[in-house]
Scaffold this motif. Sequence first.
Motif, PDB file in Angstrom:
ATOM      1  N   LYS A  54       0.851  -1.229   0.067  1.00 52.79           N
ATOM      2  CA  LYS A  54       0.010   0.109   0.120  1.00 52.79           C
ATOM      3  C   LYS A  54       0.808   1.300   0.133  1.00 52.79           C
ATOM      4  CE  LYS A  54      -4.178  -1.871   2.232  1.00 52.79           C
ATOM      5  NZ  LYS A  54      -4.743  -1.861   3.434  1.00 52.79           N
ATOM      6  N   VAL A  55       1.796   1.167   0.703  1.00 55.11           N
ATOM      7  CA  VAL A  55       2.919   2.118   0.934  1.00 55.11           C
ATOM      8  C   VAL A  55       3.573   2.649  -0.549  1.00 55.11           C
ATOM      9  CG1 VAL A  55       5.124   3.168   2.015  1.00 55.11           C
ATOM     10  CG2 VAL A  55       3.332   2.164   3.624  1.00 55.11           C
ATOM     11  N   LYS A  56       4.034   1.649  -1.045  1.00 50.29           N
ATOM     12  CA  LYS A  56       4.494   1.586  -2.376  1.00 50.29           C
ATOM     13  C   LYS A  56       3.535   2.126  -3.565  1.00 50.29           C
ATOM     14  CE  LYS A  56       8.280  -1.699  -2.914  1.00 50.29           C
ATOM     15  NZ  LYS A  56       8.605  -2.990  -3.583  1.00 50.29           N
ATOM     16  N   LYS A  57       2.381   1.645  -3.376  1.00 56.58           N
ATOM     17  CA  LYS A  57       1.492   2.241  -4.406  1.00 56.58           C
ATOM     18  C   LYS A  57       1.203   3.645  -4.261  1.00 56.58           C
ATOM     19  CE  LYS A  57      -2.832   0.422  -6.286  1.00 56.58           C
ATOM     20  NZ  LYS A  57      -3.900  -0.602  -6.161  1.00 56.58           N
ATOM     21  N   ALA A  60       4.305   5.779  -5.515  1.00 53.46           N
ATOM     22  CA  ALA A  60       4.053   5.881  -6.813  1.00 53.46           C
ATOM     23  C   ALA A  60       2.974   6.813  -7.456  1.00 53.46           C
ATOM     24  CB  ALA A  60       4.031   4.387  -7.392  1.00 53.46           C
ATOM     25  N   LYS A  61       2.063   6.852  -6.796  1.00 57.39           N
ATOM     26  CA  LYS A  61       0.813   7.805  -7.225  1.00 57.39           C
ATOM     27  C   LYS A  61       1.292   9.190  -6.933  1.00 57.39           C
ATOM     28  CE  LYS A  61      -4.175   8.251  -6.708  1.00 57.39           C
ATOM     29  NZ  LYS A  61      -5.258   7.688  -5.782  1.00 57.39           N
ATOM     30  N   LYS A  63       4.335  10.438  -6.869  1.00 62.94           N
ATOM     31  CA  LYS A  63       5.404  10.780  -7.566  1.00 62.94           C
ATOM     32  C   LYS A  63       4.859  11.027  -8.764  1.00 62.94           C
ATOM     33  CE  LYS A  63      10.145   9.094  -8.602  1.00 62.94           C
ATOM     34  NZ  LYS A  63      11.117   7.850  -8.428  1.00 62.94           N
ATOM     35  N   ALA A  64       3.809  10.439  -9.415  1.00 63.02           N
ATOM     36  CA  ALA A  64       3.338  10.427 -10.759  1.00 63.02           C
ATOM     37  C   ALA A  64       2.659  11.924 -10.975  1.00 63.02           C
ATOM     38  CB  ALA A  64       2.334   9.184 -11.176  1.00 63.02           C
ATOM     39  N   GLU A  65       1.870  11.990  -9.803  1.00 62.54           N
ATOM     40  CA  GLU A  65       1.239  13.380  -9.540  1.00 62.54           C
ATOM     41  C   GLU A  65       2.260  14.688  -9.724  1.00 62.54           C
ATOM     42  OE1 GLU A  65      -1.115  13.407  -6.279  1.00 62.54           O
ATOM     43  OE2 GLU A  65      -2.401  12.037  -6.980  1.00 62.54           O
ATOM     44  N   GLU A  66       3.528  14.349  -8.834  1.00 62.99           N
ATOM     45  CA  GLU A  66       4.493  15.428  -9.022  1.00 62.99           C
ATOM     46  C   GLU A  66       5.116  15.628 -10.372  1.00 62.99           C
ATOM     47  OE1 GLU A  66       7.071  14.976  -5.867  1.00 62.99           O
ATOM     48  OE2 GLU A  66       5.688  15.630  -4.362  1.00 62.99           O
ATOM     49  N   SER A  67       5.263  14.580 -10.761  1.00 66.45           N
ATOM     50  CA  SER A  67       6.137  14.321 -12.259  1.00 66.45           C
ATOM     51  C   SER A  67       5.162  15.087 -13.348  1.00 66.45           C
ATOM     52  CB  SER A  67       6.335  13.205 -13.030  1.00 66.45           C
ATOM     53  OG  SER A  67       5.393  12.321 -12.822  1.00 66.45           O
ATOM     54  N   VAL A  68       3.810  14.893 -13.197  1.00 68.66           N
ATOM     55  CA  VAL A  68       2.858  15.599 -14.288  1.00 68.66           C
ATOM     56  C   VAL A  68       2.654  17.068 -13.856  1.00 68.66           C
ATOM     57  CG1 VAL A  68       0.393  15.738 -14.765  1.00 68.66           C
ATOM     58  CG2 VAL A  68       1.486  13.545 -14.657  1.00 68.66           C
TER      59      VAL A  68
END
Length: 200
Positions: A54-57, A60-61, A63-68
């Motif tokens: 759950k923590v990994k997920k 990742a979520k 990190k994806a939001e920040e990169s966008v």
Amino acid sequence: MPSKRSAESAPDNRPTEPPAKKRKGFSVGPANLPDGTYRRKTQKIKTDLIQKAKVKKAYAKIKAEESVSAPRKSVYEKDEEREDGQSDQETSTEIHPERMAMLNEPAPEPEPEARLEQRRPREREDRKKERRPKRSAFTKEIEIAEQRRMAAEKREREREAKQKEREAMARAKRPDQFGKRRLGRESSALLSRVQRMVGQ
């Protein structure tokens, strides 16, 4: 005549979606463990694994939001940054005058006490490196056995010496061809006997 099938029971020739498979949860350890220490341990491991997933997920979520959401830099901006970084490095290689003066000064010699303190740790390290031979658990018994062996050897030597003396005395007491006693041989046998007794 056989009865006709109704429209409802007729097979559908339309392509249908396969029924959604139920996802099985993963298992840790055998399923038939009795309630006890091992079962609780496997359950704990399973909950830990779920928590980590759950923590990994979530990570990742985020990190994806920040990169966008982060503005993308163009290739030209990146090249400019690299050039700026190189120029900063070139200018930063010059040494400050005060630091240069400190480097040019001769290093003061340490005081004698400080020298002793520097030597002491080295001496301790040397002592640690030199391993003392491990004392045997049976040293006392070995010493006693050695003493007994030496005493037995001494008794054996004395026994042999007495036997030789007896034989020499017996030979000396035999009369010669004329029937007379051999006093010279008897005296040498007696002398060796006296020496042995005095030596003890």
